[in-house]
Design an enzyme around this catalytic site. Structure first.
Site, PDB file in Angstrom:
ATOM      1  N   ASP A   7     -11.563  28.689  31.059  1.00  0.00           N
ATOM      2  CA  ASP A   7     -12.945  28.337  30.750  1.00  0.00           C
ATOM      3  C   ASP A   7     -13.447  27.419  31.848  1.00  0.00           C
ATOM      4  OD1 ASP A   7     -14.712  28.566  27.982  1.00  0.00           O
ATOM      5  OD2 ASP A   7     -15.246  26.808  29.160  1.00  0.00           O
ATOM      6  N   VAL A  24     -16.036  32.057  36.345  1.00  0.00           N
ATOM      7  CA  VAL A  24     -15.828  33.472  36.647  1.00  0.00           C
ATOM      8  C   VAL A  24     -16.830  34.016  37.656  1.00  0.00           C
ATOM      9  CG1 VAL A  24     -14.697  33.969  34.445  1.00  0.00           C
ATOM     10  CG2 VAL A  24     -17.191  34.247  34.651  1.00  0.00           C
ATOM     11  N   ASN A  33     -14.145  37.753  28.467  1.00  0.00           N
ATOM     12  CA  ASN A  33     -15.002  37.286  27.377  1.00  0.00           C
ATOM     13  C   ASN A  33     -16.136  36.373  27.846  1.00  0.00           C
ATOM     14  OD1 ASN A  33     -15.586  36.420  24.428  1.00  0.00           O
ATOM     15  ND2 ASN A  33     -15.076  34.500  25.451  1.00  0.00           N
ATOM     16  N   TYR A  57     -29.741  39.944  31.098  1.00  0.00           N
ATOM     17  CA  TYR A  57     -28.614  40.057  30.167  1.00  0.00           C
ATOM     18  C   TYR A  57     -28.406  41.512  29.754  1.00  0.00           C
ATOM     19  CZ  TYR A  57     -25.660  39.173  26.058  1.00  0.00           C
ATOM     20  OH  TYR A  57     -24.632  39.171  25.146  1.00  0.00           O
ATOM     21  N   LYS A  68     -24.946  43.633  30.607  1.00  0.00           N
ATOM     22  CA  LYS A  68     -24.037  44.157  29.586  1.00  0.00           C
ATOM     23  C   LYS A  68     -23.970  45.688  29.619  1.00  0.00           C
ATOM     24  CE  LYS A  68     -22.606  40.256  27.852  1.00  0.00           C
ATOM     25  NZ  LYS A  68     -21.184  39.846  27.947  1.00  0.00           N
TER      26      LYS A  68
END
Length: 252
Positions: free
Chosen positions: A36, A63, A89, A155, A159
């Protein structure tokens, strides 16, 4: 134990769905590399796993940075010898900004975390998986990756791209015993809302136009059970699919 002696990397493991996945994976026998951007929450998850008798390692990573992805996977291999499961995730929202108002800065930030980070982590583990002819990749997408207006333009595009990457990797690397699947959660009680700051009124109105049809919100533990299924041998013949987990929201 469904994941005994497996080595699993979970990004965005400091809270929400990532935390629940990390905890459940450890409970099921996996050696968890919890990653994280927040060092405190990451270490807290590792402590919780260890206090319950599990094995875990904390690796702080953004990330969106290639060097952080490289270090994350290298650290997992250095510590545990290999990687068996990658759970991509980590993700952020985009303030519901519609296409007419999206800035290059917002677009690039959302894509870097939600899509490019997924690609880089996948790229990094694939040679490991190919060599041993096995491996599992699970991408936490969203119903926003299946439908046009559950978020803003960035977004939604990010995705959709993650789901497209999921299917591409699944087919092209299936002969190596590698599986790649995605989860598309609907409304889940997590803190991803903390990544929303000053939402766009027009975009938010459009994105929320179907909210009244949502039967209920889920919880992170419910998503974790799907990640366990996809990460275990129970799903050996499941590859290239997207499991929608939204309590029936998009069934109307």
């Amino acid at each position: 134990m469904k994941l005994k002696d497996k080595v699993a990397i979970v990004t965005g493991a400091g809270s929400g769905m990532g935390k629940s996945i990390a905890l459940l994976y450890a409970k099921e026998g996996a050696k968890v590399v919890a990653s994280d951007i927040n060092p405190e929450t990451t270490q807290a998850v590792v402590k919780e796993i260890e206090e319950a008798g599990g094995q875990a390692l904390a690796v702080v990573a953004n990330v969106a940075k290639e060097e952080d992805i490289q270090n994350l996977v290298d650290t997992a291999v250095d510590e545990y010898g290999t990687v068996d499961i990658l759970v991509n995730n980590a993700g952020i929202m985009d303030n519901f900004v519609p296409a007419a108002n999206v800035t290059d800065e917002l677009w690039e930030r959302v894509m870097a975390i939600n899509t490019t980070g997924v690609m880089r982590a996948t790229r990094k583990v694939l040679p490991i998986f190919q060599e041993k002819k096995s491996g599992v990749i699970i991408n936490n997408a969203s119903i926003g990756g299946l439908y046009g207006s559950r978020a803003g333009a960035a977004y939604t595009a990010s995705k959709h791209a993650a789901i497209g990457l999921t299917k591409n990797v699944a087919f092209q690397y299936a002969e190596y015993g590698i599986r790649c699947n995605a989860i598309a959660p609907g409304g889940v009680e997590t803190n991803i809302g903390s990544t929303i700051d000053n939402p766009d009124p027009f975009g938010m109105k459009k994105a929320m136009s179907g909210a009244e049809f949502n039967p209920k919100n889920g919880n992170p533990e419910e998503i974790a059970t799907i990640a366990l299924f996809l990460g275990s041998d129970d799903s050996n013949f499941v590859n290239g699919v997207v499991i929608t987990a939204d309590g029936g929201w998009t069934a109307y």
